[in-house]
Design an enzyme around this catalytic site. Structure first.
Site, PDB file in Angstrom:
ATOM      1  N   SER A 162       0.903  -1.161   0.085  1.00  0.00           N
ATOM      2  CA  SER A 162       0.107   0.036   0.048  1.00  0.00           C
ATOM      3  C   SER A 162       0.880   1.233   0.052  1.00  0.00           C
ATOM      4  O   SER A 162       2.010   1.100   0.456  1.00  0.00           O
ATOM      5  CB  SER A 162      -0.929  -0.110   1.327  1.00  0.00           C
ATOM      6  OG  SER A 162      -1.383   1.234   1.447  1.00  0.00           O
ATOM      7  N   TYR A 166      -2.110   1.356  10.950  1.00  0.00           N
ATOM      8  CA  TYR A 166      -2.250   0.764   9.509  1.00  0.00           C
ATOM      9  C   TYR A 166      -0.825   1.034   8.793  1.00  0.00           C
ATOM     10  O   TYR A 166      -0.370  -0.077   8.255  1.00  0.00           O
ATOM     11  CB  TYR A 166      -3.387   1.443   8.617  1.00  0.00           C
ATOM     12  CG  TYR A 166      -3.317   0.945   7.321  1.00  0.00           C
ATOM     13  CD1 TYR A 166      -3.917  -0.526   7.056  1.00  0.00           C
ATOM     14  CD2 TYR A 166      -2.952   1.763   6.107  1.00  0.00           C
ATOM     15  CE1 TYR A 166      -3.759  -0.832   5.590  1.00  0.00           C
ATOM     16  CE2 TYR A 166      -2.792   1.367   5.059  1.00  0.00           C
ATOM     17  CZ  TYR A 166      -3.736  -0.151   4.723  1.00  0.00           C
ATOM     18  OH  TYR A 166      -3.544  -0.338   3.260  1.00  0.00           O
ATOM     19  N   LYS A 210       1.868  -1.645   7.487  1.00  0.00           N
ATOM     20  CA  LYS A 210       2.265  -1.918   5.963  1.00  0.00           C
ATOM     21  C   LYS A 210       3.660  -1.699   5.683  1.00  0.00           C
ATOM     22  O   LYS A 210       4.442  -2.225   4.872  1.00  0.00           O
ATOM     23  CB  LYS A 210       1.529  -0.925   5.023  1.00  0.00           C
ATOM     24  CG  LYS A 210       0.009  -1.629   5.047  1.00  0.00           C
ATOM     25  CD  LYS A 210      -0.006  -2.753   4.161  1.00  0.00           C
ATOM     26  CE  LYS A 210      -1.561  -3.457   3.912  1.00  0.00           C
ATOM     27  NZ  LYS A 210      -1.550  -4.527   3.340  1.00  0.00           N
TER      28      LYS A 210
HETATM   29  N1  LIG Z   1      -8.764  -0.641  -1.137  1.00  0.00           N
HETATM   30  C1  LIG Z   1      -7.611   0.080  -1.049  1.00  0.00           C
HETATM   31  O1  LIG Z   1      -7.737   1.380  -1.028  1.00  0.00           O
HETATM   32  C2  LIG Z   1      -6.380  -0.225  -0.685  1.00  0.00           C
HETATM   33  C3  LIG Z   1      -5.421   0.483  -0.838  1.00  0.00           C
HETATM   34  C4  LIG Z   1      -3.953   0.011  -0.777  1.00  0.00           C
HETATM   35  C5  LIG Z   1      -3.767  -1.369  -0.041  1.00  0.00           C
HETATM   36  N2  LIG Z   1      -4.939  -2.122   0.078  1.00  0.00           N
HETATM   37  C6  LIG Z   1      -4.850  -3.341   0.706  1.00  0.00           C
HETATM   38  O2  LIG Z   1      -5.380  -4.383  -0.466  1.00  0.00           O
HETATM   39  C7  LIG Z   1      -5.813  -5.534   0.272  1.00  0.00           C
HETATM   40  C8  LIG Z   1      -7.160  -5.899   0.196  1.00  0.00           C
HETATM   41  O3  LIG Z   1      -7.832  -4.916   0.695  1.00  0.00           O
HETATM   42  P1  LIG Z   1      -9.401  -4.775  -0.110  1.00  0.00           P
HETATM   43  O4  LIG Z   1      -9.465  -3.161  -0.677  1.00  0.00           O
HETATM   44  O5  LIG Z   1      -9.596  -5.687  -1.154  1.00  0.00           O
HETATM   45  O6  LIG Z   1     -10.431  -4.634   1.029  1.00  0.00           O
HETATM   46  P2  LIG Z   1     -11.458  -5.704   1.472  1.00  0.00           P
HETATM   47  O7  LIG Z   1     -12.506  -5.501   0.297  1.00  0.00           O
HETATM   48  O8  LIG Z   1     -11.993  -5.060   2.798  1.00  0.00           O
HETATM   49  O9  LIG Z   1     -11.030  -6.999   1.624  1.00  0.00           O
HETATM   50  C9  LIG Z   1     -10.373  -7.417   2.893  1.00  0.00           C
HETATM   51  C10 LIG Z   1     -10.293  -8.881   2.954  1.00  0.00           C
HETATM   52  O10 LIG Z   1      -9.356  -9.265   3.928  1.00  0.00           O
HETATM   53  C11 LIG Z   1     -10.278 -10.250   4.675  1.00  0.00           C
HETATM   54  N3  LIG Z   1      -9.712 -10.410   6.179  1.00  0.00           N
HETATM   55  C12 LIG Z   1      -9.760  -9.798   7.059  1.00  0.00           C
HETATM   56  N4  LIG Z   1      -9.313 -10.222   8.315  1.00  0.00           N
HETATM   57  C13 LIG Z   1      -9.084 -11.470   7.838  1.00  0.00           C
HETATM   58  C14 LIG Z   1      -8.283 -12.687   8.459  1.00  0.00           C
HETATM   59  N5  LIG Z   1      -7.981 -12.601   9.803  1.00  0.00           N
HETATM   60  N6  LIG Z   1      -8.006 -13.867   7.909  1.00  0.00           N
HETATM   61  C15 LIG Z   1      -8.412 -13.864   6.633  1.00  0.00           C
HETATM   62  N7  LIG Z   1      -9.006 -12.744   5.740  1.00  0.00           N
HETATM   63  C16 LIG Z   1      -9.338 -11.880   6.391  1.00  0.00           C
HETATM   64  C17 LIG Z   1     -11.583  -9.869   4.642  1.00  0.00           C
HETATM   65  O11 LIG Z   1     -12.488 -11.057   4.717  1.00  0.00           O
HETATM   66  P3  LIG Z   1     -13.972 -10.717   5.426  1.00  0.00           P
HETATM   67  O12 LIG Z   1     -14.745 -10.594   4.560  1.00  0.00           O
HETATM   68  O13 LIG Z   1     -14.182 -12.085   6.407  1.00  0.00           O
HETATM   69  O14 LIG Z   1     -13.775  -9.538   6.313  1.00  0.00           O
HETATM   70  C18 LIG Z   1     -11.707  -9.347   3.150  1.00  0.00           C
HETATM   71  O15 LIG Z   1     -11.707 -10.540   2.398  1.00  0.00           O
HETATM   72  C19 LIG Z   1      -5.052  -5.113   1.984  1.00  0.00           C
HETATM   73  O16 LIG Z   1      -4.112  -5.641   2.251  1.00  0.00           O
HETATM   74  C20 LIG Z   1      -5.336  -3.705   1.847  1.00  0.00           C
HETATM   75  O17 LIG Z   1      -4.510  -3.043   2.879  1.00  0.00           O
HETATM   76  C21 LIG Z   1      -6.331  -1.497  -0.422  1.00  0.00           C
END
Ligand SMILES: NC(=O)c1ccc[n+]([C@@H]2O[C@H](COP(=O)([O-])OP(=O)(O)OC[C@H]3O[C@@H](n4cnc5c(N)ncnc54)[C@H](OP(=O)(O)O)[C@@H]3O)[C@@H](O)[C@H]2O)c1
Length: 290
Positions: free
Chosen positions: A137, A150, A154
């Protein structure tokens, strides 16, 4: 040709879900996808996106990255393992974050990721091949206000991946970080965020609350104007999966490298901190640090 076996974490939503759908639906059926999620009750969303024709390329497994038993069970259900991707967020003034919440962020984003890699590493080393892809990120490349924990999680994962990559290259295992800016997922809604008006914010001073409010506005505008779709992120994952010699870092957007250069070009000064501050609080005329 043998299918490439891919294990993905966090497939109930967001980037994990899109990546699982794309790889499982590959027209050439190049991949066998083990899509994991901590709560199997959420699997219908994924199943609904993968056509019947491609169901043989998809297995859905339960896996909570903070639970070693569930990681090992998932590991024992697959033949090879190559992709890892998940995470959670935490936003708000540091004064109001509870120790439990901060621990949970580090448990998932840092220890969960490391623990998952750890479980699959012996097999990958024995095979002397494989790829590990971790979602990085912008919050792991430079600090973001009100995201201290956070960003700490990261930043830490950057250090862990950089360190591990040095060893893994001796085993023909490629480690890549896919560095994302804002992405259109439920991430912002899912993350634990202090909402304006929350009673927990009563103890926070007015100046900090004012900055926090401006930050939340900035975030909303940034996601509205600049967030990428998960399909854009999946394309970058695919480049890393398909490259014969994958890079260590992939930036999903051209907006990210200039920020990193700004940081590395003057690492000892406050210029970088001021520049980030001006980006987020552009009208700020507050006294600047020396
Ligand atoms: N979206 C952004 O703007 C953004 C920007 C930079 C980096 N990222 C990174 O991208 C990655 C994915 O995020 P996303 O944007 O796809 O968000 P998201 O839609 O909120 O997805 C997060 C996922 O992580 C799962 N999770 C949470 N705790 C867990 C655990 N203990 N064991 C297994 N799975 C777990 C959640 O499952 P549940 O459904 O069960 O909660 C969900 O499937 C993250 O690492 C985030 O830091 C995102």
């Amino acid at each position: 040709m043998d299918k490439k076996v891919v294990l993905i974490t966090g497939c109930s939503s967001g980037i994990g879900l899109s990546l699982a759908v794309r790889l499982a639906s590959d027209p050439e059926k190049t991949y066998k996808v083990y899509a994991t999620m901590r709560n199997l009750a959420k699997k219908e969303r994924l199943l609904g996106c993968v056509r019947e024709l491609h169901r043989d390329t998809l297995d859905i497994l339960q896996m909570d990255v903070t639970n070693q038993q569930s990681i090992l069970q998932a590991r024992d259900s697959v033949v090879e393992k190559r992709v890892d991707i998940l995470g959670v967020g935490l936003m708000g003034p540091l004064e109001v974050q509870s120790l439990d919440t901060m621990r949970q962020i580090l448990e998932v984003n840092l220890l969960g990721t490391i623990q998952t890699i750890q479980a699959f590493l012996p097999d990958m080393k024995a095979q002397c091949q494989g790829r590990i892809l971790v979602t990085g990120s912008i919050g792991g490349l430079h600090g973001l206000p009100f995201n201290e924990v956070y960003c700490a999680s990261k930043f830490a994962i950057e250090g862990a991946c950089e360190s591990l990559a040095i060893v893994l290259q001796h085993f023909n295992i490629h480690m890549s970080l896919i560095e994302c800016g804002p992405v259109n997922t439920d991430f912002l809604d899912n993350q634990q965020k202090a909402e304006l008006g929350d009673a927990s914010l009563d103890q926070v001073d007015a100046a900090t609350l004012d900055l926090y409010e401006r930050y939340l506005h900035h975030c909303t505008a940034m996601f509205h104007n600049a967030a990428q779709d998960t399909e854009d992120i999946v394309k970058v994952f695919l480049s890393a999966i398909q490259a014969s010699r994958p890079a260590f870092r992939y930036y999903t957007s051209g907006a990210l490298p200039p920020l990193v250069r700004l940081k590395t070009s003057a690492p000892e000064g406050c210029r970088f901190i001021r520049a980030i501050s001006q980006l987020i609080f552009p009208t700020d005329t507050a006294e600047q640090p020396p």
